[in-house]
Write a protein that holds these residues in place. Sequence first.
Motif, PDB file in Angstrom:
ATOM      1  N   ILE A   1      17.066   3.298  -9.896  1.00  0.00           N
ATOM      2  CA  ILE A   1      15.752   3.862  -9.583  1.00  0.00           C
ATOM      3  C   ILE A   1      15.878   4.893  -8.468  1.00  0.00           C
ATOM      4  CG2 ILE A   1      13.505   3.349  -8.533  1.00  0.00           C
ATOM      5  CD1 ILE A   1      13.256   0.937 -10.173  1.00  0.00           C
ATOM      6  N   ASN A   2      16.647   4.583  -7.457  1.00  0.00           N
ATOM      7  CA  ASN A   2      16.787   5.532  -6.351  1.00  0.00           C
ATOM      8  C   ASN A   2      17.406   6.845  -6.803  1.00  0.00           C
ATOM      9  OD1 ASN A   2      15.588   4.669  -4.047  1.00  0.00           O
ATOM     10  ND2 ASN A   2      17.474   4.409  -2.877  1.00  0.00           N
ATOM     11  N   ARG A   3      18.286   6.769  -7.792  1.00  0.00           N
ATOM     12  CA  ARG A   3      18.941   7.978  -8.280  1.00  0.00           C
ATOM     13  C   ARG A   3      17.973   8.855  -9.082  1.00  0.00           C
ATOM     14  NH1 ARG A   3      22.925   5.639 -10.713  1.00  0.00           N
ATOM     15  NH2 ARG A   3      22.741   6.202 -12.897  1.00  0.00           N
ATOM     16  N   LEU A   4      17.090   8.209  -9.864  1.00  0.00           N
ATOM     17  CA  LEU A   4      16.212   8.952 -10.761  1.00  0.00           C
ATOM     18  C   LEU A   4      14.817   9.213 -10.187  1.00  0.00           C
ATOM     19  CD1 LEU A   4      17.199   7.140 -14.076  1.00  0.00           C
ATOM     20  CD2 LEU A   4      17.853   9.444 -13.383  1.00  0.00           C
ATOM     21  N   TYR A   5      14.403   8.438  -9.194  1.00  0.00           N
ATOM     22  CA  TYR A   5      13.069   8.607  -8.607  1.00  0.00           C
ATOM     23  C   TYR A   5      13.182   8.224  -7.138  1.00  0.00           C
ATOM     24  CZ  TYR A   5       7.900   8.274  -8.464  1.00  0.00           C
ATOM     25  OH  TYR A   5       6.569   8.447  -8.174  1.00  0.00           O
ATOM     26  N   SER A   6      13.722   9.154  -6.347  1.00  0.00           N
ATOM     27  CA  SER A   6      14.100   8.861  -4.965  1.00  0.00           C
ATOM     28  C   SER A   6      12.932   8.299  -4.167  1.00  0.00           C
ATOM     29  CB  SER A   6      14.629  10.125  -4.288  1.00  0.00           C
ATOM     30  OG  SER A   6      13.625  11.113  -4.254  1.00  0.00           O
ATOM     31  N   GLU A   7      13.274   7.464  -3.233  1.00  0.00           N
ATOM     32  CA  GLU A   7      12.355   6.758  -2.330  1.00  0.00           C
ATOM     33  C   GLU A   7      11.685   5.548  -2.982  1.00  0.00           C
ATOM     34  OE1 GLU A   7       9.891   8.604   0.625  1.00  0.00           O
ATOM     35  OE2 GLU A   7      10.767  10.567   0.182  1.00  0.00           O
ATOM     36  N   VAL A   8      11.416   5.592  -4.281  1.00  0.00           N
ATOM     37  CA  VAL A   8      10.738   4.462  -4.916  1.00  0.00           C
ATOM     38  C   VAL A   8      11.626   3.228  -4.894  1.00  0.00           C
ATOM     39  CG1 VAL A   8       9.860   3.571  -7.113  1.00  0.00           C
ATOM     40  CG2 VAL A   8       9.185   5.836  -6.325  1.00  0.00           C
ATOM     41  N   GLY A   9      12.917   3.402  -5.150  1.00  0.00           N
ATOM     42  CA  GLY A   9      13.827   2.259  -5.076  1.00  0.00           C
ATOM     43  C   GLY A   9      13.783   1.615  -3.707  1.00  0.00           C
ATOM     44  N   GLN A  10      13.764   2.432  -2.660  1.00  0.00           N
ATOM     45  CA  GLN A  10      13.711   1.924  -1.292  1.00  0.00           C
ATOM     46  C   GLN A  10      12.394   1.190  -1.025  1.00  0.00           C
ATOM     47  OE1 GLN A  10      16.206   2.063   1.031  1.00  0.00           O
ATOM     48  NE2 GLN A  10      14.876   0.778   2.311  1.00  0.00           N
ATOM     49  N   LEU A  11      11.287   1.767  -1.489  1.00  0.00           N
ATOM     50  CA  LEU A  11       9.975   1.147  -1.289  1.00  0.00           C
ATOM     51  C   LEU A  11       9.871  -0.194  -2.015  1.00  0.00           C
ATOM     52  CD1 LEU A  11       7.743   4.328  -1.651  1.00  0.00           C
ATOM     53  CD2 LEU A  11       7.969   2.940   0.416  1.00  0.00           C
ATOM     54  N   LEU A  12      10.357  -0.228  -3.247  1.00  0.00           N
ATOM     55  CA  LEU A  12      10.322  -1.480  -3.998  1.00  0.00           C
ATOM     56  C   LEU A  12      11.205  -2.535  -3.349  1.00  0.00           C
ATOM     57  CD1 LEU A  12      10.492  -0.180  -7.692  1.00  0.00           C
ATOM     58  CD2 LEU A  12       8.503  -1.158  -6.538  1.00  0.00           C
ATOM     59  N   ASP A  13      12.379  -2.127  -2.922  1.00  0.00           N
ATOM     60  CA  ASP A  13      13.303  -3.071  -2.295  1.00  0.00           C
ATOM     61  C   ASP A  13      12.694  -3.667  -1.028  1.00  0.00           C
ATOM     62  OD1 ASP A  13      16.061  -4.231  -2.291  1.00  0.00           O
ATOM     63  OD2 ASP A  13      16.140  -3.218  -0.352  1.00  0.00           O
ATOM     64  N   GLU A  14      12.047  -2.829  -0.242  1.00  0.00           N
ATOM     65  CA  GLU A  14      11.401  -3.315   0.978  1.00  0.00           C
ATOM     66  C   GLU A  14      10.299  -4.323   0.639  1.00  0.00           C
ATOM     67  OE1 GLU A  14       8.088  -1.219   3.503  1.00  0.00           O
ATOM     68  OE2 GLU A  14      10.030  -0.435   4.160  1.00  0.00           O
TER      69      GLU A  14
ATOM     70  N   TRP B   1       0.826  -1.199   0.000  1.00  0.00           N
ATOM     71  CA  TRP B   1       0.000   0.000   0.000  1.00  0.00           C
ATOM     72  C   TRP B   1       0.864   1.254   0.000  1.00  0.00           C
ATOM     73  CZ3 TRP B   1      -4.478   1.815  -1.237  1.00  0.00           C
ATOM     74  CH2 TRP B   1      -4.888   3.047  -0.746  1.00  0.00           C
ATOM     75  N   LYS B   2       1.924   1.274   0.790  1.00  0.00           N
ATOM     76  CA  LYS B   2       2.820   2.434   0.818  1.00  0.00           C
ATOM     77  C   LYS B   2       3.408   2.698  -0.566  1.00  0.00           C
ATOM     78  CE  LYS B   2       5.799   1.451   4.048  1.00  0.00           C
ATOM     79  NZ  LYS B   2       6.955   1.564   4.963  1.00  0.00           N
ATOM     80  N   THR B   3       3.823   1.627  -1.245  1.00  0.00           N
ATOM     81  CA  THR B   3       4.435   1.777  -2.566  1.00  0.00           C
ATOM     82  C   THR B   3       3.424   2.296  -3.581  1.00  0.00           C
ATOM     83  OG1 THR B   3       5.906  -0.082  -2.062  1.00  0.00           O
ATOM     84  CG2 THR B   3       5.733   0.570  -4.364  1.00  0.00           C
ATOM     85  N   GLN B   4       2.255   1.666  -3.606  1.00  0.00           N
ATOM     86  CA  GLN B   4       1.243   2.076  -4.588  1.00  0.00           C
ATOM     87  C   GLN B   4       0.774   3.505  -4.311  1.00  0.00           C
ATOM     88  OE1 GLN B   4      -1.773  -0.588  -6.542  1.00  0.00           O
ATOM     89  NE2 GLN B   4      -3.135   0.397  -5.081  1.00  0.00           N
ATOM     90  N   TYR B   5       0.607   3.849  -3.045  1.00  0.00           N
ATOM     91  CA  TYR B   5       0.182   5.202  -2.694  1.00  0.00           C
ATOM     92  C   TYR B   5       1.219   6.229  -3.164  1.00  0.00           C
ATOM     93  CZ  TYR B   5      -1.652   9.104   0.050  1.00  0.00           C
ATOM     94  OH  TYR B   5      -2.156  10.321   0.428  1.00  0.00           O
ATOM     95  N   TYR B   6       2.486   5.914  -2.970  1.00  0.00           N
ATOM     96  CA  TYR B   6       3.554   6.832  -3.385  1.00  0.00           C
ATOM     97  C   TYR B   6       3.538   7.013  -4.905  1.00  0.00           C
ATOM     98  CZ  TYR B   6       8.037   9.245  -3.213  1.00  0.00           C
ATOM     99  OH  TYR B   6       9.025  10.202  -3.298  1.00  0.00           O
ATOM    100  N   LEU B   7       3.384   5.904  -5.632  1.00  0.00           N
ATOM    101  CA  LEU B   7       3.399   5.968  -7.098  1.00  0.00           C
ATOM    102  C   LEU B   7       2.228   6.776  -7.644  1.00  0.00           C
ATOM    103  CD1 LEU B   7       4.341   2.269  -7.953  1.00  0.00           C
ATOM    104  CD2 LEU B   7       5.784   4.288  -8.323  1.00  0.00           C
ATOM    105  N   LEU B   8       1.071   6.691  -6.985  1.00  0.00           N
ATOM    106  CA  LEU B   8      -0.142   7.303  -7.521  1.00  0.00           C
ATOM    107  C   LEU B   8      -0.467   8.672  -6.918  1.00  0.00           C
ATOM    108  CD1 LEU B   8      -2.495   4.183  -7.621  1.00  0.00           C
ATOM    109  CD2 LEU B   8      -1.349   5.266  -9.566  1.00  0.00           C
ATOM    110  N   GLN B   9      -0.114   8.887  -5.652  1.00  0.00           N
ATOM    111  CA  GLN B   9      -0.618  10.064  -4.943  1.00  0.00           C
ATOM    112  C   GLN B   9       0.446  11.084  -4.541  1.00  0.00           C
ATOM    113  OE1 GLN B   9      -3.812  10.365  -4.726  1.00  0.00           O
ATOM    114  NE2 GLN B   9      -4.436   8.283  -5.231  1.00  0.00           N
ATOM    115  N   MET B  10       1.678  10.663  -4.366  1.00  0.00           N
ATOM    116  CA  MET B  10       2.699  11.580  -3.868  1.00  0.00           C
ATOM    117  C   MET B  10       3.349  12.352  -5.016  1.00  0.00           C
ATOM    118  SD  MET B  10       2.505  11.159  -0.624  1.00  0.00           S
ATOM    119  CE  MET B  10       4.013  11.769   0.133  1.00  0.00           C
TER     120      MET B  10
END
Length: 463
Positions: free
Chosen positions: A335-348, A64-73
């Motif tokens: 991914i972390n370099r070009l779209y920060s935080e998303v790489g971390q969320l996906l990795d988690e 949910w955190k990942t999808q919310y970030y991709l769609l809403q943040m």
Amino acid sequence: DKRYKVPRPLGTGPSSFIPVQEILQEGAKNNDRQIFIEAFVSTGRVDHLLVVMGLHPEYLTSFWKTQYYLLQMDGPLPYPYRHYIAIMASARHRCSYLVNLHIMDFLQAGGNREWLNGLNFAPQKLRNLNEINKLLAHRPWLITKEHIEALLTTGENSWSLAELIHAVVLLTHYHSLSSFVFGCGINPELDHEGGHSFRPPSPRACDSDSCLRVEDYVNGHGLDNQGIDIADSIIAGDAMQEVEALMARMKLLQECRLDEEASQEEMATRFEKEKRESLLVAPSADEREFALPNVSRFVEDPEFGYVDFTRRGEQTPPTLRAQDYSWEDHGYSLINRLYSEVGQLLDEKFQIVYNLTYHTMAMHCGVNTSMLRRAIWNYIHCIFGIRYDDYDYGDVNQLLERSLKIYMKTVACYPERTTTRMYNGFWRHFKHSEKVHVNLLIQESKMQAALLYVLRAITRYMT
């Protein structure tokens, strides 16, 4: 009055595969309602997808955190673009469930209603994603740096690198989520197109536990309807033996691993053997997808689909060796370099589903299931042509029965063909939550495989 027909829900509960009582019982045990509250506050609903995922609350929270970030943040893409890309991706796998969800979200985000008439009505910039959308969905190993270059250098309709990273993460997210929807038999929401029906159940809707028990097992054992109880006991006995046999094979493999280790040459040979054998694992030809009009208008080149990475009589693409381009060493940092935080969320999210365990297996407790989880993950990557040099692919044949392989390959490669019979046919004595875990592993390993290919192509373009 018989002249007036009242529409009825097409399905009962969130899933056509999993009894609603089991979902409620498991959900009550988990008792983690906070994520459902957040979902309701954010979207105005707790959809069937989240309810089924809620069988594994730790994973659901990360998802949910990942999808919310991709769609809403905050991110590179405008909000209507994000939902339209989700529609395009879901439509590749004929997933009307996700298409319906994002049609509503697209409109709520201020999207142009005319775009919903089909891809031809969308801006050219979005339509330019069609090629990479279909490759990521079905044959990601074909993606090259030329595909990336074409998107980044098309004048006024070109994509920035940050926008493209956002887009490909969304595409792979919804391709893999479509697999989960079909793999778990997620029913339409009541307010979706197809969520209600005036018609009696179709033959496909009757592909249920009771239908299977009578038609497949009773007749298969030469019994009449009076013999259903006997048939049930035979099935239960066979299923119990399957669990015990799997436990024994796991124990034997662990003991053999301590005694000796295969050479690199032998492990490479076993990988190639597993790739070849995956050719024989496919759903039967009469199990076809059902495309609704609200889906087909978002699909160009509908005949393009998955083909086996290794095909007889053809030159195959080179295997992607994980040591040459891996998520941990390459994809994550890009991914972390070009779209920060998303790489971390996906990795988690990858880590959680890969390591998720309750130390149970069917009726057994205190079980180390790591070997089984790794076999499932690596089999999906094998189907997509990715090899781990340190993994013995002989384990796959020992741990994954044929019915499970058929199910996994169908869910990963042509999810719209998944049937109740396939779902019921593997791990017959396991809990539904354990089968949902299999679907989560398929979903995330498929997403990671597709990301590896497209991120490798982006890396090659940048260098």
